[in-house]
Design a protein around this motif. Structure first.
Motif, short mmCIF file in Angstrom:
data_model
loop_
_atom_site.label_atom_id
_atom_site.label_comp_id
_atom_site.label_asym_id
_atom_site.label_seq_id
_atom_site.Cartn_x
_atom_site.Cartn_y
_atom_site.Cartn_z
N GLU A 51 11.71 -5.86 -25.84
CA GLU A 51 13.18 -6.33 -26.01
C GLU A 51 13.05 -7.87 -26.16
N LEU A 52 12.38 -8.70 -25.50
CA LEU A 52 12.55 -10.06 -25.74
C LEU A 52 12.04 -10.32 -26.90
N GLY A 53 10.82 -9.72 -27.32
CA GLY A 53 10.08 -9.97 -28.60
C GLY A 53 11.21 -9.65 -29.70
N LYS A 54 12.16 -8.54 -29.56
CA LYS A 54 12.97 -8.37 -30.75
C LYS A 54 13.89 -9.51 -30.72
N LYS A 55 14.61 -10.09 -29.59
CA LYS A 55 15.45 -11.06 -29.52
C LYS A 55 14.86 -12.55 -30.25
N LEU A 56 13.47 -12.77 -29.88
CA LEU A 56 13.03 -13.71 -30.42
C LEU A 56 12.72 -13.67 -31.92
N SER A 57 12.45 -12.46 -32.43
CA SER A 57 12.36 -12.45 -33.63
C SER A 57 13.66 -12.61 -34.60
N THR A 58 14.66 -12.33 -33.80
CA THR A 58 15.99 -12.45 -34.58
C THR A 58 16.86 -13.81 -34.32
N GLU A 66 30.53 -19.12 -34.80
CA GLU A 66 30.82 -18.03 -33.91
C GLU A 66 30.81 -16.68 -34.57
N ASP A 67 31.57 -16.67 -35.98
CA ASP A 67 31.64 -15.65 -36.53
C ASP A 67 30.12 -14.91 -37.23
N PHE A 68 30.04 -13.64 -36.98
CA PHE A 68 28.82 -13.11 -37.83
C PHE A 68 29.06 -12.88 -39.04
N SER A 69 28.03 -13.51 -40.09
CA SER A 69 27.99 -13.67 -41.47
C SER A 69 27.27 -12.74 -42.02
N SER A 70 27.55 -12.46 -43.50
CA SER A 70 26.62 -11.43 -44.17
C SER A 70 25.13 -11.98 -44.10
N LYS A 71 25.00 -13.21 -44.27
CA LYS A 71 23.64 -13.96 -44.41
C LYS A 71 23.02 -13.36 -43.00
N GLU A 72 23.62 -13.73 -42.05
CA GLU A 72 22.88 -13.23 -40.66
C GLU A 72 22.57 -11.53 -40.69
N ALA A 73 23.57 -11.00 -41.16
CA ALA A 73 23.23 -9.61 -41.25
C ALA A 73 22.10 -9.17 -42.00
N SER A 77 18.93 -7.28 -40.56
CA SER A 77 18.51 -5.83 -40.83
C SER A 77 17.11 -5.50 -41.02
N PRO A 78 16.48 -6.18 -41.59
CA PRO A 78 14.98 -5.61 -41.76
C PRO A 78 14.41 -5.88 -40.45
N ILE A 79 14.51 -6.85 -39.64
CA ILE A 79 13.93 -7.05 -38.28
C ILE A 79 14.24 -5.89 -37.55
N LEU A 80 15.45 -5.63 -37.15
CA LEU A 80 15.97 -4.37 -36.38
C LEU A 80 15.56 -3.23 -36.86
N SER A 81 15.57 -3.08 -38.25
CA SER A 81 15.24 -1.70 -38.78
C SER A 81 13.54 -1.34 -38.36
#
Length: 148
Positions: A51-58, A66-73, A77-81
């Motif tokens: 889980e920590l590895g996932k967070k570090l990867s992202t 503060e707002d989540f942008s489409s660039k961040e999404a 996407s490929p990392i979380l997928s």
């Protein structure tokens, strides 16, 4: 007389440091020296550590906004997928004891003792699901695992 003692002292210190660092190598020889409680804690730490590895990867996907942008999404996407796909395939629904038993079995073979634990757990994951490439992976780790 003092000058003769300094090289001997430095040589002894170097040997002690070398011996201590060799015992820090998390491989099969290290694994076999652990008691069962330490082994299960290590396995739980490996799984939780993913889980920590996932967070570090992202981590690099976010900017200071503060707002989540489409660039961040788009970045996430490929990392979380990939992460979710492989957790589902290798980890989900399997008890930690199964991983512990797999590592014990893997390291019972003396040829696997130079393989680092974080590589051995991948062999165990793939063995559990019946991956046909496990033998090739294991042979490659036997040959090249010490290079890490």
């Amino acid at each position: 007389m003092k000058q003769q003692k300094i090289p001997v002292f430095l040589a002894a210190l170097f040997l002690l440091i070398e011996a201590a660092s060799a015992s820090d190598r998390r491989d099969g020889n290290w694994w076999l020296q652990l008691d069962e409680v330490s082994k299960i804690f290590y396995v739980v730490g490996l799984i939780d550590g993913s889980e920590l590895g996932k967070k570090l990867s992202t981590y690099g996907c976010f900017d200071d906004q503060e707002d989540f942008s489409s660039k961040e999404a788009e970045c996430l996407s490929p990392i979380l997928s990939s992460y979710n796909k492989h957790v589902e395939r290798f980890i989900a629904g399997k008890p930690n004891k199964q991983f512990l038993d797999g590592l014990n079995s893997f390291y019972a073979d003396y040829r696997n003792r130079n393989i680092l634990t974080h590589d051995a757990i991948l062999v165990v994951f793939r063995s559990i699901i019946g991956d046909p490439g496990v033998e090739t992976l294991t042979n490659n780790l036997r040959k090249y695992g010490h290079l890490e």
